[in-house]
Structure formats: C-alpha cells, structure tokens
Write a protein that holds these residues in place. Sequence first.
Motif, PDB file in Angstrom:
ATOM      1  N   UNK A  96      -0.344  59.944  57.997  1.00  0.00           N
ATOM      2  CA  UNK A  96      -0.741  60.825  56.893  1.00  0.00           C
ATOM      3  C   UNK A  96      -2.210  61.208  57.051  1.00  0.00           C
ATOM      4  N   UNK A  97      -2.554  62.445  56.753  1.00  0.00           N
ATOM      5  CA  UNK A  97      -3.960  62.841  56.840  1.00  0.00           C
ATOM      6  C   UNK A  97      -4.817  62.050  55.851  1.00  0.00           C
ATOM      7  N   UNK A  98      -6.094  62.013  56.130  1.00  0.00           N
ATOM      8  CA  UNK A  98      -7.015  61.401  55.168  1.00  0.00           C
ATOM      9  C   UNK A  98      -6.950  62.188  53.870  1.00  0.00           C
ATOM     10  N   UNK A 123     -10.426  65.693  61.356  1.00  0.00           N
ATOM     11  CA  UNK A 123      -9.724  65.121  60.201  1.00  0.00           C
ATOM     12  C   UNK A 123      -9.205  66.190  59.244  1.00  0.00           C
ATOM     13  N   UNK A 124      -9.699  67.430  59.379  1.00  0.00           N
ATOM     14  CA  UNK A 124      -9.182  68.518  58.538  1.00  0.00           C
ATOM     15  C   UNK A 124      -8.164  69.390  59.275  1.00  0.00           C
ATOM     16  N   UNK A 125      -7.967  69.125  60.569  1.00  0.00           N
ATOM     17  CA  UNK A 125      -6.988  69.894  61.340  1.00  0.00           C
ATOM     18  C   UNK A 125      -7.500  71.238  61.804  1.00  0.00           C
ATOM     19  N   UNK A 173      -9.523  70.706  70.845  1.00  0.00           N
ATOM     20  CA  UNK A 173      -8.113  70.632  71.228  1.00  0.00           C
ATOM     21  C   UNK A 173      -7.468  69.423  70.557  1.00  0.00           C
ATOM     22  N   UNK A 174      -6.196  69.258  70.834  1.00  0.00           N
ATOM     23  CA  UNK A 174      -5.489  68.076  70.350  1.00  0.00           C
ATOM     24  C   UNK A 174      -4.993  68.230  68.929  1.00  0.00           C
ATOM     25  N   UNK A 175      -4.574  67.092  68.396  1.00  0.00           N
ATOM     26  CA  UNK A 175      -3.948  67.057  67.078  1.00  0.00           C
ATOM     27  C   UNK A 175      -4.940  66.644  66.005  1.00  0.00           C
ATOM     28  N   UNK A 176      -4.534  66.909  64.776  1.00  0.00           N
ATOM     29  CA  UNK A 176      -5.316  66.429  63.630  1.00  0.00           C
ATOM     30  C   UNK A 176      -5.267  64.911  63.623  1.00  0.00           C
ATOM     31  N   UNK A 177      -6.355  64.310  63.203  1.00  0.00           N
ATOM     32  CA  UNK A 177      -6.440  62.854  63.094  1.00  0.00           C
ATOM     33  C   UNK A 177      -6.342  62.448  61.634  1.00  0.00           C
ATOM     34  N   UNK A 178      -5.808  61.297  61.334  1.00  0.00           N
ATOM     35  CA  UNK A 178      -5.189  60.335  62.228  1.00  0.00           C
ATOM     36  C   UNK A 178      -3.882  60.869  62.808  1.00  0.00           C
ATOM     37  N   UNK A 196      -5.739  52.987  66.805  1.00  0.00           N
ATOM     38  CA  UNK A 196      -5.708  53.706  68.083  1.00  0.00           C
ATOM     39  C   UNK A 196      -7.074  53.727  68.771  1.00  0.00           C
ATOM     40  N   UNK A 197      -8.120  53.962  68.000  1.00  0.00           N
ATOM     41  CA  UNK A 197      -9.462  54.119  68.573  1.00  0.00           C
ATOM     42  C   UNK A 197     -10.176  52.783  68.691  1.00  0.00           C
ATOM     43  N   UNK A 198      -9.678  51.963  69.622  1.00  0.00           N
ATOM     44  CA  UNK A 198     -10.355  50.712  69.962  1.00  0.00           C
ATOM     45  C   UNK A 198     -10.395  50.631  71.476  1.00  0.00           C
TER      46      UNK A 198
END
Length: 161
Positions: free
Chosen positions: A140-142, A121-123, A131-136, A71-73
């Motif tokens: 599945x979370x890291x 990455x920890x939510x 803001x926004x969602x946990x990454x990725x 996604x991050x490109x």
Amino acid sequence: METVILTQEHRTRISLTILSLILALSVLLAVPACSSGSKTPAPAPTPTPAPATISFSKDVQPIFNNHCVTCHQGQGPEQSNLTLEPRLSYNNLVSMASTGNPAVMRVKAGAAGDSYLIAKVTGTQVAAGGMGAQMPYNAAPLSQAQIDLISQWIKQGALNN
C-alpha cells in the motif's frame, strides 16, 4: 368603529413622515460605524503557527522502518544501492544522486519538489525523469500524512536530528 377617509394630502404627509423616520433611523444606525471615536479596531489576523521541527530519527526513520527497510537493507542493485536501515539511511538519502536519475538528488535539502524520494513515494518518478515503480513496492502507498511529514522534513532542511 368609525371609518376615516384620508385625502391625498394626508396620505402624502404620512408617507413623507414614514420615509423621514426610516432615513433618520438609518443615519442613527450608520453613525457609530463611521465615527472615528467609537470605531473598534478589527481583530488582528491569527498568525499561522510555524510547523513543528520534524525529527529525522523520531518522525521520518520510523516510516522507513515500517514500510521500506524490508526491501531496502544492505547495498545491492535490487535495492537501487539504497539502504534505509537506521543509522545508514540519512547518509544514503540527503544530497545523494538517485540511481533512477543521477541528475536528481534523492533528497535535496529545502526542496521537497526536487527530491526524488518524494517522486518515488507519490508515484511521479517517471515524470521526474526517473524509472521504476512507486514505493513501497508491491505494498500500500504511504498515507498522505506520511508523505506530507517527509516533505515537511525536507522543506525544513532535511536535518539529521
């Protein structure tokens, strides 16, 4: 077999003898522990080994390659203007204001707890003022080991190595 009848005096002497033997044995066992000549020094505590230096290119970037670059490109608002592609990710992370909360750095060298990347990455990004969602996102979370590795890299100064 002969029956022996003990008088009160004999029972008292036997009890005193037994108590004396117990006391003498206790003293003999305690003396070596207290004597300064035979005292064995306690072993020195084992020092905690210093964590190995974490390499951005060998340890951290592969996590981004496997979990984030899809996604991050490129640079665009969908990616929070954040590319995590090799050779570009470091300069887009370290000492750069996050788009989720410009008052917070994406990566603040030496301070994992103050780095927005760790919140994402920890939510915990909302609690960090973001803001926004946990990454990725939508994945599945890291793993905790991956998060710990990124955190340790930041704590070690977020070196570009």
